[in-house]
Design an enzyme around this catalytic site. Structure first.
Site, PDB file in Angstrom:
ATOM      1  N   ASP A 139       0.849  -1.205   0.000  1.00 33.30           N
ATOM      2  CA  ASP A 139       0.000   0.000   0.000  1.00 33.30           C
ATOM      3  C   ASP A 139       0.882   1.250   0.000  1.00 33.30           C
ATOM      4  O   ASP A 139       1.802   1.354   0.823  1.00 33.30           O
ATOM      5  CB  ASP A 139      -0.895  -0.031   1.252  1.00 33.30           C
ATOM      6  CG  ASP A 139      -2.065   0.938   1.175  1.00 33.30           C
ATOM      7  OD1 ASP A 139      -1.895   2.042   0.606  1.00 33.30           O
ATOM      8  OD2 ASP A 139      -3.145   0.612   1.696  1.00 33.30           O
ATOM      9  N   HIS A 154      -0.399   4.506   0.110  1.00 32.82           N
ATOM     10  CA  HIS A 154      -1.085   5.696   0.631  1.00 32.82           C
ATOM     11  C   HIS A 154      -0.443   6.127   1.954  1.00 32.82           C
ATOM     12  O   HIS A 154      -0.408   5.340   2.895  1.00 32.82           O
ATOM     13  CB  HIS A 154      -2.573   5.393   0.840  1.00 32.82           C
ATOM     14  CG  HIS A 154      -3.282   5.050  -0.430  1.00 32.82           C
ATOM     15  ND1 HIS A 154      -3.364   3.766  -0.903  1.00 32.82           N
ATOM     16  CD2 HIS A 154      -3.926   5.844  -1.340  1.00 32.82           C
ATOM     17  CE1 HIS A 154      -4.043   3.762  -2.048  1.00 32.82           C
ATOM     18  NE2 HIS A 154      -4.391   5.007  -2.341  1.00 32.82           N
ATOM     19  N   SER A 173      -5.464  -4.113   2.112  1.00 31.61           N
ATOM     20  CA  SER A 173      -4.638  -3.823   3.298  1.00 31.61           C
ATOM     21  C   SER A 173      -5.299  -4.292   4.591  1.00 31.61           C
ATOM     22  O   SER A 173      -4.611  -4.588   5.569  1.00 31.61           O
ATOM     23  CB  SER A 173      -4.352  -2.320   3.389  1.00 31.61           C
ATOM     24  OG  SER A 173      -3.688  -1.907   2.231  1.00 31.61           O
TER      25      SER A 173
HETATM   26 CO1  B1M Z   1      -5.636   5.599  -4.056  1.00 34.33          CO
HETATM   27  N1  B1M Z   1      -7.235   4.577  -3.633  1.00 34.33           N
HETATM   28  N2  B1M Z   1      -4.996   4.153  -5.204  1.00 34.33           N
HETATM   29  N3  B1M Z   1      -4.181   6.788  -4.485  1.00 34.33           N
HETATM   30  N4  B1M Z   1      -6.600   6.944  -3.174  1.00 34.33           N
HETATM   31  C1  B1M Z   1      -8.145   5.125  -2.630  1.00 34.33           C
HETATM   32  C2  B1M Z   1      -7.811   4.598  -1.240  1.00 34.33           C
HETATM   33  C3  B1M Z   1      -9.562   4.597  -3.153  1.00 34.33           C
HETATM   34  C4  B1M Z   1     -10.625   4.437  -2.061  1.00 34.33           C
HETATM   35  C5  B1M Z   1     -10.046   5.552  -4.259  1.00 34.33           C
HETATM   36  C6  B1M Z   1     -11.404   5.158  -4.835  1.00 34.33           C
HETATM   37  O1  B1M Z   1     -11.507   4.190  -5.538  1.00 34.33           O
HETATM   38  N5  B1M Z   1     -12.430   5.917  -4.525  1.00 34.33           N
HETATM   39  C7  B1M Z   1      -9.146   3.249  -3.826  1.00 34.33           C
HETATM   40  C8  B1M Z   1      -9.146   1.997  -2.928  1.00 34.33           C
HETATM   41  C9  B1M Z   1     -10.245   1.046  -3.285  1.00 34.33           C
HETATM   42  C10 B1M Z   1     -10.173  -0.240  -2.553  1.00 34.33           C
HETATM   43  O2  B1M Z   1      -9.213  -0.762  -2.081  1.00 34.33           O
HETATM   44  N6  B1M Z   1     -11.344  -0.804  -2.471  1.00 34.33           N
HETATM   45  C11 B1M Z   1      -7.751   3.561  -4.324  1.00 34.33           C
HETATM   46  C12 B1M Z   1      -7.084   2.840  -5.344  1.00 34.33           C
HETATM   47  C13 B1M Z   1      -7.893   1.804  -6.065  1.00 34.33           C
HETATM   48  C14 B1M Z   1      -5.750   3.084  -5.695  1.00 34.33           C
HETATM   49  C15 B1M Z   1      -4.894   2.319  -6.716  1.00 34.33           C
HETATM   50  C16 B1M Z   1      -5.036   0.794  -6.678  1.00 34.33           C
HETATM   51  C17 B1M Z   1      -5.235   2.886  -8.104  1.00 34.33           C
HETATM   52  C18 B1M Z   1      -4.538   2.214  -9.256  1.00 34.33           C
HETATM   53  O3  B1M Z   1      -3.328   2.097  -9.300  1.00 34.33           O
HETATM   54  N7  B1M Z   1      -5.353   1.783 -10.177  1.00 34.33           N
HETATM   55  C19 B1M Z   1      -3.470   2.764  -6.318  1.00 34.33           C
HETATM   56  C20 B1M Z   1      -2.945   1.856  -5.186  1.00 34.33           C
HETATM   57  C21 B1M Z   1      -1.486   1.712  -5.212  1.00 34.33           C
HETATM   58  C22 B1M Z   1      -1.027   0.904  -3.994  1.00 34.33           C
HETATM   59  O4  B1M Z   1      -1.249   1.307  -2.874  1.00 34.33           O
HETATM   60  N8  B1M Z   1      -0.406  -0.221  -4.266  1.00 34.33           N
HETATM   61  C23 B1M Z   1      -3.738   4.109  -5.725  1.00 34.33           C
HETATM   62  C24 B1M Z   1      -2.831   5.164  -5.739  1.00 34.33           C
HETATM   63  C25 B1M Z   1      -3.071   6.437  -5.225  1.00 34.33           C
HETATM   64  C26 B1M Z   1      -2.138   7.632  -5.406  1.00 34.33           C
HETATM   65  C27 B1M Z   1      -0.665   7.262  -5.419  1.00 34.33           C
HETATM   66  C28 B1M Z   1      -2.496   8.309  -6.711  1.00 34.33           C
HETATM   67  C29 B1M Z   1      -2.603   8.562  -4.226  1.00 34.33           C
HETATM   68  C30 B1M Z   1      -1.835   8.330  -2.909  1.00 34.33           C
HETATM   69  C31 B1M Z   1      -0.724   9.330  -2.682  1.00 34.33           C
HETATM   70  C32 B1M Z   1      -0.143   9.206  -1.296  1.00 34.33           C
HETATM   71  O5  B1M Z   1      -0.764   8.805  -0.331  1.00 34.33           O
HETATM   72  N9  B1M Z   1       1.100   9.567  -1.222  1.00 34.33           N
HETATM   73  C33 B1M Z   1      -4.028   8.039  -3.989  1.00 34.33           C
HETATM   74  C34 B1M Z   1      -5.017   8.784  -3.281  1.00 34.33           C
HETATM   75  C35 B1M Z   1      -4.660  10.208  -2.921  1.00 34.33           C
HETATM   76  C36 B1M Z   1      -6.269   8.225  -2.928  1.00 34.33           C
HETATM   77  C37 B1M Z   1      -7.497   8.909  -2.271  1.00 34.33           C
HETATM   78  C38 B1M Z   1      -8.179   9.717  -3.377  1.00 34.33           C
HETATM   79  C39 B1M Z   1      -7.244   9.824  -1.100  1.00 34.33           C
HETATM   80  C40 B1M Z   1      -6.459   9.190   0.043  1.00 34.33           C
HETATM   81  C41 B1M Z   1      -6.044  10.225   1.064  1.00 34.33           C
HETATM   82  O6  B1M Z   1      -4.898  10.639   1.101  1.00 34.33           O
HETATM   83  N10 B1M Z   1      -7.012  10.691   1.870  1.00 34.33           N
HETATM   84  C42 B1M Z   1      -8.333   7.651  -1.801  1.00 34.33           C
HETATM   85  C43 B1M Z   1      -9.814   7.907  -1.694  1.00 34.33           C
HETATM   86  C44 B1M Z   1     -10.306   7.964  -0.253  1.00 34.33           C
HETATM   87  O7  B1M Z   1      -9.649   7.572   0.684  1.00 34.33           O
HETATM   88  N11 B1M Z   1     -11.503   8.400  -0.104  1.00 34.33           N
HETATM   89  C45 B1M Z   1      -7.779   6.576  -2.642  1.00 34.33           C
HETATM   90  C46 B1M Z   1      -6.764  11.712   2.897  1.00 34.33           C
HETATM   91  C47 B1M Z   1      -6.161  11.042   4.159  1.00 34.33           C
HETATM   92  C48 B1M Z   1      -5.890  12.068   5.232  1.00 34.33           C
HETATM   93  O8  B1M Z   1      -7.114  10.107   4.632  1.00 34.33           O
HETATM   94  O9  B1M Z   1      -5.448   8.196   4.629  1.00 34.33           O
HETATM   95  O10 B1M Z   1      -7.914   7.803   5.137  1.00 34.33           O
HETATM   96  P1  B1M Z   1      -6.740   8.665   5.190  1.00 34.33           P
HETATM   97  O11 B1M Z   1      -6.388   8.971   6.731  1.00 34.33           O
HETATM   98  C49 B1M Z   1      -7.364   9.360   7.674  1.00 34.33           C
HETATM   99  C50 B1M Z   1      -7.972   8.178   8.437  1.00 34.33           C
HETATM  100  O12 B1M Z   1      -8.160   7.037   7.637  1.00 34.33           O
HETATM  101  C51 B1M Z   1      -7.050   7.997   9.600  1.00 34.33           C
HETATM  102  O13 B1M Z   1      -6.576   9.308   9.878  1.00 34.33           O
HETATM  103  C52 B1M Z   1      -6.640  10.148   8.723  1.00 34.33           C
HETATM  104  C53 B1M Z   1      -7.438  11.404   9.057  1.00 34.33           C
HETATM  105  O14 B1M Z   1      -7.051  11.993  10.263  1.00 34.33           O
HETATM  106  N12 B1M Z   1      -5.898   7.129   9.515  1.00 34.33           N
HETATM  107  C54 B1M Z   1      -5.328   6.621  10.645  1.00 34.33           C
HETATM  108  C55 B1M Z   1      -5.180   6.680   8.459  1.00 34.33           C
HETATM  109  N13 B1M Z   1      -4.176   5.896   8.875  1.00 34.33           N
HETATM  110  C56 B1M Z   1      -4.243   5.844  10.205  1.00 34.33           C
HETATM  111  C57 B1M Z   1      -3.438   5.171  11.132  1.00 34.33           C
HETATM  112  C58 B1M Z   1      -3.766   5.298  12.488  1.00 34.33           C
HETATM  113  C59 B1M Z   1      -4.829   6.099  12.912  1.00 34.33           C
HETATM  114  C60 B1M Z   1      -5.638   6.754  11.988  1.00 34.33           C
HETATM  115  O15 B1M Z   1      -3.066   4.699  13.463  1.00 34.33           O
HETATM  116  C61 B1M Z   1      -1.991   3.880  13.129  1.00 34.33           C
END
Ligand code: B1M
Length: 218
Positions: free
Chosen positions: A101, A103, A154
């Site tokens: 992963d 992200h 993940s």
């Molecule tokens: Co990706 N991606 N992405 N992506 N991406 C998602 C996760 C997705 C939901 C988008 C969608 O389809 N709507 C989807 C996953 C679907 C699934 O698994 N069912 C997806 C996909 C499919 C993919 C790829 C597979 C796409 C592809 O290649 N075809 C690929 C995966 C590659 C891989 O991982 N092997 C991919 C790639 C990418 C980018 C590289 C383009 C980029 C990431 C850049 C980076 O992180 N450096 C990206 C992004 C930006 C996203 C979305 C749009 C935004 C994620 C984000 O940063 N959110 C995302 C859509 C979504 O999540 N709604 C998506 C903001 C961030 C602050 O939130 O990380 O959730 P989040 O963290 C939150 C809480 O979750 C929590 O605290 C934070 C807030 O305070 N939290 C924790 C997180 N970790 C924690 C740990 C803790 C405590 C709290 O304690 C240990």
């Protein structure tokens, strides 16, 4: 366009020009963490929705993520200025995005919040296998392990990691915090609690991660 709407739109459009100036102006109106939570995260949510519904292609998601990271990097020193946290030593946590992963925006926010509230964070980065996480936790004498992951895949890796910790007999040593968009509280608190022979907790966001660490270290 009003300042906060424009900032949110910058994340959606992946538009970096003038970002710092807008953030500086925003900081005269709101604390930096509120800008992250109220404005920038809302932009990332829209990006996720657009990507999920096929209206945005991956390279544009990457651009948005880069603008988000640049914005958080610009705000972070100002978050520190507001906090007494760095002077305290409440405990040490090894933090990683799990194997497979990439992200890391959420994980890095967790790092910022914990670091500014008295925790030492050893941030291993992305795509980390459990062996690397456990070796570091051992070497650094960590008090807890935090795993982040956004893909549905993940959530399965996290389960496997907990099983690996059981089979190595180290489950009781480290409470584990789990977070990321694909996880649910029910999955962690019902399914994973049954699997893991130690404490495992779900954090919805970075602040819940902080409160959990405070509970774990109390
Ligand atoms: Co990706 N991606 N992405 N992506 N991406 C998602 C996760 C997705 C939901 C988008 C969608 O389809 N709507 C989807 C996953 C679907 C699934 O698994 N069912 C997806 C996909 C499919 C993919 C790829 C597979 C796409 C592809 O290649 N075809 C690929 C995966 C590659 C891989 O991982 N092997 C991919 C790639 C990418 C980018 C590289 C383009 C980029 C990431 C850049 C980076 O992180 N450096 C990206 C992004 C930006 C996203 C979305 C749009 C935004 C994620 C984000 O940063 N959110 C995302 C859509 C979504 O999540 N709604 C998506 C903001 C961030 C602050 O939130 O990380 O959730 P989040 O963290 C939150 C809480 O979750 C929590 O605290 C934070 C807030 O305070 N939290 C924790 C997180 N970790 C924690 C740990 C803790 C405590 C709290 O304690 C240990």
């Amino acid at each position: 366009m009003p300042l906060f709407e424009r900032l949110e739109q910058r994340i959606v459009d992946g538009e970096r020009n003038g970002l710092e100036e807008d953030l500086d102006a925003a900081m005269t109106e709101k604390p930096p963490l509120d800008i992250v939570n109220d404005t920038l995260l809302s932009g990332m949510k829209t990006v996720g929705e657009l990507f999920g519904s096929g209206q945005m292609q991956l390279p544009f998601v990457l651009q948005s993520a880069e603008v988000m990271k640049a914005a958080v990097a610009h705000l972070e020193p100002h978050i520190e200025e507001q906090s007494e946290g760095r002077r305290q030593h409440k405990g040490r946590i090894v933090l990683a995005t799990v194997k497979g992963d990439v992200h890391d925006i959420g994980k890095n926010l967790v790092d910022i919040i914990l670091s500014n509230n008295g925790y030492e964070v050893v941030n291993l980065g992305i795509k980390q296998p459990i062996t690397a996480i456990l070796e570091t936790a051992e070497e650094q004498r960590a008090d807890a392990i935090g795993m982040s992951g956004l893909l549905v895949k993940s959530t399965v890796i996290m389960k496997e990691n907990l099983e690996e910790m059981n089979s190595r007999g180290v489950a009781g040593r480290w409470p584990v915090l789990l977070g990321g968009a694909a996880l649910t509280r029910g999955y962690v608190e019902n399914d994973l609690t049954e699997v893991y022979h130690g404490d495992v907790h779900y954090a919805r966001d970075a602040f819940e991660g902080l409160h959990l660490m405070d509970d774990v270290m109390a």
